[in-house]
Design an enzyme around this catalytic site. Structure first.
Site, short mmCIF file in Angstrom:
data_model
loop_
_atom_site.label_atom_id
_atom_site.label_comp_id
_atom_site.label_asym_id
_atom_site.label_seq_id
_atom_site.Cartn_x
_atom_site.Cartn_y
_atom_site.Cartn_z
N ASP A 6 29.49 39.20 39.33
CA ASP A 6 30.85 38.90 39.78
C ASP A 6 31.56 38.08 38.71
O ASP A 6 30.92 37.52 37.81
CB ASP A 6 30.80 38.10 41.09
CG ASP A 6 32.21 37.86 41.65
OD1 ASP A 6 32.99 38.82 41.74
OD2 ASP A 6 32.54 36.70 41.98
N SER A 7 32.87 38.02 38.82
CA SER A 7 33.65 37.24 37.86
C SER A 7 33.51 35.74 38.11
O SER A 7 33.83 34.94 37.25
CB SER A 7 35.12 37.63 37.99
OG SER A 7 35.54 37.41 39.32
N CYS A 69 32.08 42.37 42.50
CA CYS A 69 33.51 42.11 42.28
C CYS A 69 34.30 43.41 42.47
O CYS A 69 34.00 44.42 41.84
CB CYS A 69 33.65 41.59 40.84
SG CYS A 69 35.30 41.29 40.30
N ASN A 70 35.31 43.35 43.35
CA ASN A 70 36.14 44.55 43.57
C ASN A 70 36.88 44.95 42.30
O ASN A 70 37.00 46.12 41.99
CB ASN A 70 37.18 44.29 44.66
CG ASN A 70 36.64 44.50 46.06
OD1 ASN A 70 36.90 45.51 46.68
ND2 ASN A 70 35.89 43.53 46.55
N GLU A 161 39.23 29.23 45.25
CA GLU A 161 38.35 28.59 44.25
C GLU A 161 38.60 27.08 44.18
O GLU A 161 37.73 26.32 43.79
CB GLU A 161 38.52 29.24 42.87
CG GLU A 161 38.02 30.67 42.81
CD GLU A 161 36.66 30.85 42.13
OE1 GLU A 161 36.21 29.95 41.41
OE2 GLU A 161 36.05 31.92 42.34
N CYS A 193 38.59 42.16 48.03
CA CYS A 193 38.31 41.12 47.05
C CYS A 193 37.17 40.26 47.60
O CYS A 193 37.15 39.95 48.79
CB CYS A 193 39.57 40.27 46.84
SG CYS A 193 39.29 38.82 45.82
N HIS A 195 36.57 37.24 47.54
CA HIS A 195 36.89 35.92 48.09
C HIS A 195 37.45 35.96 49.51
O HIS A 195 37.40 34.97 50.22
CB HIS A 195 37.92 35.22 47.21
CG HIS A 195 37.40 34.81 45.88
ND1 HIS A 195 36.84 35.71 44.99
CD2 HIS A 195 37.34 33.59 45.28
CE1 HIS A 195 36.47 35.06 43.90
NE2 HIS A 195 36.76 33.79 44.06
N1 DGL Z 1 35.92 38.93 42.24
C1 DGL Z 1 37.29 39.39 42.17
C2 DGL Z 1 37.47 40.57 43.11
O1 DGL Z 1 36.69 40.83 44.00
C3 DGL Z 1 38.28 38.30 42.51
C4 DGL Z 1 38.33 37.19 41.48
C5 DGL Z 1 38.88 37.61 40.14
O2 DGL Z 1 40.07 37.94 40.01
O3 DGL Z 1 38.10 37.60 39.22
O4 DGL Z 1 38.43 41.29 42.97
#
Ligand code: DGL
Length: 275
Positions: A6-7, A69-70, A161, A193, A195
């Site tokens: 994930d990011s 991560c989406n 976050e 997403c 989050h």
């Molecule tokens: N993990 C990202 C997602 O699911 C959200 C956070 C980001 O923008 O990196 O899209």
């Protein structure tokens, strides 16, 4: 070992579902917080970062990798799958989420909230079209084909976050983002997403009981259960010692504070570097 990429720390919403369902497996979670957020990056950059992060998990010996991560799933899954050709198995979160939305939709008005990059990629539209057989509405008002109403929500990830999940400002911004989807009478809403499951209670409340809310975290673990049934050899291969490792490319302290709070336990986080 199952790897999650994930990011940042949001992908823990996906891993949490796996931990609940499959506590026996070994897990390694990698959050690329040094380059977070991915949402505003270009497709090329997201692809490059995802290839590097997934490459690290492959080197660590993960037999199954979930791109949690989406945004990375939308922009880079094809590139990583092409590179590794099934060795190891690498799966994203968009396909199971789109399939679940199609199954749940009563009359074909589906909403999507996601990062700008995921919305702009058009990948959710594409997956909804790829799996039309999952759409079997019973409602008389049903559209013949699903229509997707998308809303980019760039402010939600930073608010989450920052730990402002219950803050009135977050509620106000969320209400604004959801308004056009409510006005479009979406019967199903995709939380596209990592989050957003952290805001799910509030989202459920705002969308009302006539709208089903689909989280990519839950859809992903449901889909993996089917996948294991079809591929028992993968299930056999996965190591099962209850190991959990949490890795970040940035501050372990920050990750441990937010991630630990979210998982409801103290976690040890290691910092890693890779090219
Ligand atoms: N993990 C990202 C997602 O699911 C959200 C956070 C980001 O923008 O990196 O899209």
């Amino acid at each position: 070992m199952i790897g999650f990429f994930d990011s940042g720390f949001g992908g823990l919403t996906v891993m949490k579902e796996y931990l609940k369902r499959y506590p026996e497996f070994d897990y390694m979670y990698l959050g690329d917080q040094a380059n977070y957020p991915y949402g505003p990056h270009s497709q090329e950059r997201i692809e490059k970062l995802t290839l590097a992060g997934v490459g690290y998990l492959v080197e660590q010996g993960c037999e199954l990798i979930i791109v949690a991560c989406n945004t990375a799933s939308a922009e880079a899954l094809r590139a990583v799958q092409e590179k590794y050709q099934g060795k190891p198995v690498i799966l994203g979160v968009l396909v199971p989420t789109a399939q679940e939305a199609l199954k749940q939709s009563r009359f074909g008005n589906v909403g999507l909230i996601a990062t700008r990059s995921t919305v702009d990629s058009g990948k959710y539209e594409r997956e909804l079209e790829n799996y039309t057989e999952f759409y079997q509405p019973k409602d008389k008002r049903a559209r013949e084909k699903v229509k997707l109403y998308s809303q980019a929500c760039p402010l939600l990830v930073p608010l989450i976050e920052e730990g402002l999940i219950k803050h009135p400002a977050t509620r106000m911004i969320l209400r604004n983002y959801l308004r056009p989807l409510k006005n479009a009478h979406v019967d199903t809403l995709i939380l596209g997403c990592t989050h957003y499951p952290l805001l799910q209670k509030e989202i459920n409340r705002m969308m009302g009981k006539n709208c089903r809310v689909i989280s990519s975290s839950e859809a992903s673990v449901e889909a993996i259960a089917d996948y294991f049934e079809k591929h028992p050899e993968l299930l056999e291969k996965l190591s099962k010692n209850g190991v959990r490792r949490y890795l970040t490319t940035d501050s372990p302290e920050r990750f441990a504070a937010l991630g630990g709070q979210f998982l409801g336990q103290k976690i040890e986080v290691e910092r890693v570097e890779y090219e």
